[in-house]
Structure formats: C-alpha cells, structure tokens
Write a protein that holds these residues in place. Structure first.
Motif, PDB file in Angstrom:
ATOM      1  N   UNK A  59       0.836  -1.212   0.000  1.00  0.00           N
ATOM      2  CA  UNK A  59       0.000   0.000   0.000  1.00  0.00           C
ATOM      3  C   UNK A  59       0.866   1.256   0.000  1.00  0.00           C
ATOM      4  N   UNK A  60       1.943   1.247   0.788  1.00  0.00           N
ATOM      5  CA  UNK A  60       2.839   2.408   0.833  1.00  0.00           C
ATOM      6  C   UNK A  60       3.490   2.645  -0.527  1.00  0.00           C
ATOM      7  N   UNK A  61       3.872   1.568  -1.200  1.00  0.00           N
ATOM      8  CA  UNK A  61       4.470   1.694  -2.529  1.00  0.00           C
ATOM      9  C   UNK A  61       3.475   2.300  -3.515  1.00  0.00           C
ATOM     10  N   UNK A  62       2.257   1.818  -3.510  1.00  0.00           N
ATOM     11  CA  UNK A  62       1.224   2.348  -4.409  1.00  0.00           C
ATOM     12  C   UNK A  62       0.922   3.802  -4.072  1.00  0.00           C
ATOM     13  N   UNK A  63       0.777   4.113  -2.774  1.00  0.00           N
ATOM     14  CA  UNK A  63       0.433   5.481  -2.359  1.00  0.00           C
ATOM     15  C   UNK A  63       1.531   6.481  -2.711  1.00  0.00           C
ATOM     16  N   UNK A  64       2.771   6.012  -2.832  1.00  0.00           N
ATOM     17  CA  UNK A  64       3.874   6.921  -3.156  1.00  0.00           C
ATOM     18  C   UNK A  64       4.026   7.174  -4.659  1.00  0.00           C
ATOM     19  N   UNK A  65       3.182   6.561  -5.479  1.00  0.00           N
ATOM     20  CA  UNK A  65       3.317   6.686  -6.936  1.00  0.00           C
ATOM     21  C   UNK A  65       3.348   8.130  -7.447  1.00  0.00           C
ATOM     22  N   UNK A  66       2.452   9.025  -6.996  1.00  0.00           N
ATOM     23  CA  UNK A  66       2.532  10.396  -7.517  1.00  0.00           C
ATOM     24  C   UNK A  66       3.855  11.088  -7.178  1.00  0.00           C
ATOM     25  N   UNK A  67       4.359  10.868  -5.971  1.00  0.00           N
ATOM     26  CA  UNK A  67       5.632  11.484  -5.584  1.00  0.00           C
ATOM     27  C   UNK A  67       6.784  10.881  -6.384  1.00  0.00           C
ATOM     28  N   UNK A  68       6.747   9.571  -6.607  1.00  0.00           N
ATOM     29  CA  UNK A  68       7.796   8.933  -7.408  1.00  0.00           C
ATOM     30  C   UNK A  68       7.751   9.433  -8.855  1.00  0.00           C
ATOM     31  N   UNK A  69       6.564   9.633  -9.392  1.00  0.00           N
ATOM     32  CA  UNK A  69       6.444  10.145 -10.760  1.00  0.00           C
ATOM     33  C   UNK A  69       7.032  11.551 -10.860  1.00  0.00           C
ATOM     34  N   UNK A  70       6.771  12.376  -9.857  1.00  0.00           N
ATOM     35  CA  UNK A  70       7.332  13.735  -9.853  1.00  0.00           C
ATOM     36  C   UNK A  70       8.854  13.692  -9.757  1.00  0.00           C
ATOM     37  N   UNK A  71       9.377  12.796  -8.935  1.00  0.00           N
ATOM     38  CA  UNK A  71      10.834  12.647  -8.826  1.00  0.00           C
ATOM     39  C   UNK A  71      11.442  12.175 -10.139  1.00  0.00           C
ATOM     40  N   UNK A  72      10.764  11.280 -10.820  1.00  0.00           N
ATOM     41  CA  UNK A  72      11.254  10.789 -12.101  1.00  0.00           C
ATOM     42  C   UNK A  72      11.357  11.928 -13.114  1.00  0.00           C
ATOM     43  N   UNK A  73      10.352  12.775 -13.156  1.00  0.00           N
ATOM     44  CA  UNK A  73      10.390  13.932 -14.059  1.00  0.00           C
ATOM     45  C   UNK A  73      11.563  14.839 -13.698  1.00  0.00           C
TER      46      UNK A  73
END
Length: 92
Positions: A59-73
């Motif tokens: 759940x923590x991995x899924x919930x962090x998806x928007x932040x990870x996407x922003x970091x990737x950009x």
C-alpha cells in the motif's frame, strides 16, 4: 536535449493508505485502501499466507506513486541538463 515528461493522466496526489482492517464485505479477509481524499484508488488484499506488514508495504508503494512520478520527471530534467552541459564541454 529535451527531457521527456510523464503523461499527467493519473489521479494527482497526495495518496494515502489506511491501516489494515477486516473487510465488512468479506468477513475474515484483511484489506487496505489507498485513497485520494474520500475516493478509493486501490484495494490491497492480504494474500493467502500473507501478512499485514506485506500489505502495508504494498500500500505504501502504491500510495507513493505520484511522488515517485514527480521525482522521475525531476531526475529526467536534471539528466538532460547534465547531458547538455557535457555535450557543450566536449564540443569545445
């Protein structure tokens, strides 16, 4: 060089995950909901033989998806700037 952007088609963050709870629809089964506000985005069910700790990690991995996407950009943009600087240095 231009940095590639991620498509902004996902539900914006922040996303949150609640604690594991017993399902009211499926007694005896454990579930965690990932939400944005009151909207449920994902349900994480405890697999047979699984643990609440594994569910929480998923759940923590899924919930962090928007932040990870922003970091990737941000990383793509930083990489593009470094490549451009390197190309400029090597061309002189």
């Amino acid at each position: 060089m231009t940095a590639a952007r991620l498509p902004a088609r996902h539900t914006p963050g922040p996303w949150t995950a609640n604690d594991a709870m017993t399902s009211t629809q499926h007694p005896g089964h454990r579930v965690i909901y990932v939400r944005r506000g009151s909207n449920i985005l994902a349900q994480i069910w405890r697999p047979e033989g699984g643990t609440d700790d594994a569910m929480k990690a998923n759940a923590a991995l899924i919930a962090s998806a928007p932040a990870m996407a922003a970091e990737l950009v941000a990383l793509r943009e930083a990489n593009a700037a470094l490549v451009a600087a390197l190309e400029l240095t090597l061309s002189h």
